[in-house]
Design a protein around this motif. Structure first.
Motif: not given
Ligand code: SAM
Length: 220
Positions: A61, A65-66, A91, A93-97, A114, A118, A142, A157-158, A213
């Motif tokens: 995405i 990230q994914t 924690i 949001t990523g794509s928001g799905y 983060r 996104l 975090s 979600t990470a 992260i």
């Molecule tokens: N569930 C999401 C979806 O359906 O698109 C996918 C989430 S992706 C696997 C993990 C997400 O965690 C990434 O968008 C990444 O940027 C975010 N992320 C990583 N470290 C973070 C932090 N400390 N705080 C908030 N988001 C963080």
């Protein structure tokens, strides 16, 4: 992104996802299956990957990230046992799905990402879908939600090396938290319940997520 008017184009592949990838692998919560039948995953996937929207794998995405694999989204959501009354902290949001699925099944979702690009893209898609019971924040999730607040459910979600203490503190007594916990290349998906102020953890399965992260996650 695909046209939002083109609602039927992906219905067949969405039903294959429901029957084969979700029900066929043990997802049984009717509300989770209904939500995943309704939410158009293709709206959250970058245009060049929309043909693969209902394949059972993560997709890029941007910014490294994914969007998570549909089965994992379903499994994590099912493990939260949502009834519709809960306030959920997400924690990543990523794509928001995943956010869309949670918002369909809970009272209110608070989601932290983060990367501002996104979060902004997710906010735009969710607004177009008229999913409105969501509060957004950009920053280091975090460290927990920015205001003092406790939640009925928390989803990370990470990958985290351990459950971040601020998130443990923001989980209500009796609340549930789901997260991938372990090393940066492979983790255990754990479900934890807060009982007498302590997290009681169980492992659901092995999994592989991108890293969280942050101060209480992995270093950059
Ligand atoms: N569930 C999401 C979806 O359906 O698109 C996918 C989430 S992706 C696997 C993990 C997400 O965690 C990434 O968008 C990444 O940027 C975010 N992320 C990583 N470290 C973070 C932090 N400390 N705080 C908030 N988001 C963080």
């Amino acid at each position: 992104m695909v046209s939002y008017n083109d609602k039927t184009k992906y219905e067949v592949s969405r039903q294959v996802m429901i029957e084969h990838h979700l029900k066929g692998r043990g997802i049984h919560d009717k509300r989770v299956l209904e939500a995943m039948s309704e939410i158009p995953r293709q709206a959250f996937v970058p245009a060049k990957y929309t043909a693969q929207s209902y394949d059972d794998n993560p997709l890029p995405i941007g910014v490294g990230q994914t969007i998570s694999q549909p089965y994992i989204v379903a499994l994590m959501t099912q493990s939260l046992k949502l009834t519709g009354t809960e306030e959920v902290l997400e924690i990543g949001t990523g794509s928001g799905y995943q956010t869309a699925i949670l918002a369909t099944l809970a009272k209110q979702v608070y989601t932290v990402e983060r990367f501002h690009e996104l979060s902004e893209s997710a906010q735009a898609v969710l607004a177009k879908l008229r999913i409105e019971n969501i509060d957004y924040a950009i920053g280091d999730g975090s460290c927990g939600w920015q205001e003092e607040k406790q939640f009925d459910r928390i989803i990370i979600t990470a990958a985290v090396p351990h459950i971040p203490e601020p998130l443990e503190n923001q989980l209500k007594e009796g609340g549930l938290l789901v997260a991938p916990v372990g090393g940066q290349w492979a983790q255990d998906l754990i479900i934890a319940e807060k009982k007498n102020g302590q997290l009681q953890q169980e492992t659901i399965c092995g999994c592989r997520f991108v890293k969280l992260i942050g101060k209480h996650g992995y270093p950059e």
